[in-house]
Scaffold this active site. Sequence first.
Site, PDB file in Angstrom:
ATOM      1  N   GLU A  46      -5.110   6.557   2.864  1.00 22.29           N
ATOM      2  CA  GLU A  46      -4.454   7.221   1.737  1.00 22.29           C
ATOM      3  C   GLU A  46      -5.321   8.377   1.248  1.00 22.29           C
ATOM      4  O   GLU A  46      -6.531   8.397   1.433  1.00 22.29           O
ATOM      5  CB  GLU A  46      -4.240   6.213   0.604  1.00 22.29           C
ATOM      6  CG  GLU A  46      -3.464   6.766  -0.583  1.00 22.29           C
ATOM      7  CD  GLU A  46      -3.045   5.671  -1.563  1.00 22.29           C
ATOM      8  OE1 GLU A  46      -2.316   5.986  -2.514  1.00 22.29           O
ATOM      9  OE2 GLU A  46      -3.459   4.506  -1.365  1.00 22.29           O
ATOM     10  N   ASN A 193       7.082   3.609  -1.450  1.00 17.37           N
ATOM     11  CA  ASN A 193       5.937   2.700  -1.511  1.00 17.37           C
ATOM     12  C   ASN A 193       5.879   2.059  -2.891  1.00 17.37           C
ATOM     13  O   ASN A 193       5.983   2.761  -3.900  1.00 17.37           O
ATOM     14  CB  ASN A 193       4.633   3.457  -1.259  1.00 17.37           C
ATOM     15  CG  ASN A 193       3.410   2.625  -1.604  1.00 17.37           C
ATOM     16  OD1 ASN A 193       2.995   1.759  -0.833  1.00 17.37           O
ATOM     17  ND2 ASN A 193       2.828   2.852  -2.774  1.00 17.37           N
ATOM     18  N   GLU A 194       5.740   0.747  -2.917  1.00 18.85           N
ATOM     19  CA  GLU A 194       5.608   0.014  -4.187  1.00 18.85           C
ATOM     20  C   GLU A 194       6.607   0.530  -5.234  1.00 18.85           C
ATOM     21  O   GLU A 194       6.241   0.893  -6.352  1.00 18.85           O
ATOM     22  CB  GLU A 194       4.170   0.068  -4.694  1.00 18.85           C
ATOM     23  CG  GLU A 194       3.214  -0.650  -3.774  1.00 18.85           C
ATOM     24  CD  GLU A 194       1.798  -0.821  -4.331  1.00 18.85           C
ATOM     25  OE1 GLU A 194       1.517  -0.336  -5.445  1.00 18.85           O
ATOM     26  OE2 GLU A 194       0.974  -1.455  -3.634  1.00 18.85           O
ATOM     27  N   TYR A 261      -3.350  -8.325  -2.167  1.00 15.71           N
ATOM     28  CA  TYR A 261      -4.792  -8.142  -2.083  1.00 15.71           C
ATOM     29  C   TYR A 261      -5.502  -9.418  -2.526  1.00 15.71           C
ATOM     30  O   TYR A 261      -5.042 -10.120  -3.433  1.00 15.71           O
ATOM     31  CB  TYR A 261      -5.243  -6.982  -2.972  1.00 15.71           C
ATOM     32  CG  TYR A 261      -4.857  -5.623  -2.435  1.00 15.71           C
ATOM     33  CD1 TYR A 261      -5.677  -4.964  -1.524  1.00 15.71           C
ATOM     34  CD2 TYR A 261      -3.670  -5.006  -2.827  1.00 15.71           C
ATOM     35  CE1 TYR A 261      -5.335  -3.716  -1.017  1.00 15.71           C
ATOM     36  CE2 TYR A 261      -3.316  -3.760  -2.328  1.00 15.71           C
ATOM     37  CZ  TYR A 261      -4.151  -3.119  -1.423  1.00 15.71           C
ATOM     38  OH  TYR A 261      -3.807  -1.888  -0.923  1.00 15.71           O
ATOM     39  N   GLU A 318      -0.222  -3.401   3.243  1.00 21.48           N
ATOM     40  CA  GLU A 318      -1.426  -3.285   2.425  1.00 21.48           C
ATOM     41  C   GLU A 318      -1.979  -4.688   2.207  1.00 21.48           C
ATOM     42  O   GLU A 318      -1.311  -5.550   1.632  1.00 21.48           O
ATOM     43  CB  GLU A 318      -1.155  -2.618   1.075  1.00 21.48           C
ATOM     44  CG  GLU A 318      -0.842  -1.130   1.171  1.00 21.48           C
ATOM     45  CD  GLU A 318      -0.819  -0.430  -0.182  1.00 21.48           C
ATOM     46  OE1 GLU A 318      -1.552  -0.866  -1.101  1.00 21.48           O
ATOM     47  OE2 GLU A 318      -0.066   0.554  -0.316  1.00 21.48           O
ATOM     48  N   GLN A 367      -8.784  -0.028   3.223  1.00 21.82           N
ATOM     49  CA  GLN A 367      -8.351   1.129   3.970  1.00 21.82           C
ATOM     50  C   GLN A 367      -9.392   1.485   5.012  1.00 21.82           C
ATOM     51  O   GLN A 367     -10.468   0.887   5.047  1.00 21.82           O
ATOM     52  CB  GLN A 367      -8.091   2.296   3.033  1.00 21.82           C
ATOM     53  CG  GLN A 367      -6.904   2.067   2.108  1.00 21.82           C
ATOM     54  CD  GLN A 367      -6.548   3.317   1.304  1.00 21.82           C
ATOM     55  OE1 GLN A 367      -6.998   4.407   1.587  1.00 21.82           O
ATOM     56  NE2 GLN A 367      -5.765   3.126   0.277  1.00 21.82           N
TER      57      GLN A 367
END
Length: 514
Positions: A46, A193-194, A261, A318, A367
């Site tokens: 990103e 995204n999201e 996460y 992610e 990432q």
Amino acid sequence: MKRSLLLFVCLPVVALLNAQRETTLTLQLKDTQTTISRHIYGHFSEHLGRCIYDGFWVDPAMNIPKKDRIRLDVVAALKRIRIPNLRWPGGCFADEYHWRDGIGERSKRPKMINTHWGGVTEDNSFGTHEFLELCALLGTEPYIAGNVGSGTVEEMSKWVEYLNADGDTPLTRLRKGNGRDQPWKVRFWGVGNESWGCGGNMTPEYYSGEFRRYATFARNYPGASLKRIAGGANSADYNWTEVLMKSIPHNMMWGLSLHHYTVPTGRWNQKGSATRFDEKEYFNTMKNCLFMDELVTKHAAIMDRYDPGKRVALVVDEWGIWTDVEPGTNPGFLYQQNSLRDALIAATTLNIFNNHADRVRMANLAQTVNVLQALILTKGADMLLTPTYHVFDMYQQHMDARLVPLKITAPDYISGTQKIPAVNASASLDAKGRLCITLVNIDPQNNMTIHTPLPGTGYRNINGKLLHSGAFTDVNSFEHKTKVTPVAFKGAQLKAGELTVQLPPLSVVSLLLD
């Protein structure tokens, strides 16, 4: 024929006088119908902190090997682990990124403020052409996340045309004028995204309608049939998955994403240090990591009700550990160190994805460089490989191999009144019939003896590697880059049709039987 076994292990050095505990691993070698997609081993880059700028894309005056401004030592390291895809430009950044700002003569590209990550000004010198050149150097497939949050249907439609169309149109002439004659034929496209959060704070019902509209105008061109990926749930939001699976025609989406996460403390306002933690926090981190198995199981069960043929992939694009940033760094840059604990998280999570390969067919660690659970850290012209990098190196054998279902019976790792499984594993057979088994022992005190019956298989020889260190907090630093690095390992035996592995505390093992 002569058979040999290649073994890789990563662990920190813990006193080998600890208790020996028994684990049994049973493999279903006759039930190998599911392929572990190589795209499970994908990555994410990103416009965030020092991932793109000062990571992949460096100052032209920096005295290191590079092509244009792409640093080639980073490219070479990632090529060694055969990364299958790279997601870009975000993340939250994707829904404020307008692709036309990143094409054409660099000196004329408009600048922008990265409002999500640090409020820094970007000059858009790294855009579409630069990203796709990076992918070509890496030998990897691009995965582009389109702007649904602040963009338009036309904007995404034109981006797809610019990248994938041939023939004579204003956009293909524009692309050719910018130096690219042939279309790139990019297949993987994220539609937002999201969207439940930074991508627009939408409801699942509203987003479902937006997806249908955007996907309709994201056209297929000759040789470039799109794999459209819908913006899926935030962790345990099972209603989001339910609504999208019910509302979006399955022939419109190749995949449905999931973001989760591992936060050591479970608290987003104080996540915990990347390097300074005790065993209690370590246990809690591994417990939170193992929650991925429950998440994937429950989201997959919802998808099965609407899609029993498993046409739609679950795309965990992610994932990884998210800690507090390193002291003294920009809090918006999400720079964190990478310890042996992170290697155990990576190995455990990849085992989970492998075992759910019937539904999980793509994933992206967050990432790649200098951000969150990075594979590579850079400091000026210097760079290092993290413990997580070595796990991806060790797990390459699973890519596009056939999943071997397994059953594991192991002791628990106990902390106070809580307990979690001490050992996890996955296994696969490649096109040559070689068997790969990956094992993780998260227990910091106890050795595990792994017994795996392999009657009639004829495997004989064992070779191996070991990655070890003294504590789960150990890292590779710029002062000591190889503190956590592979060495030779001799801790496995094949005898009388049984494989026995002495699995040390805090270890990851990868076995290749040929």
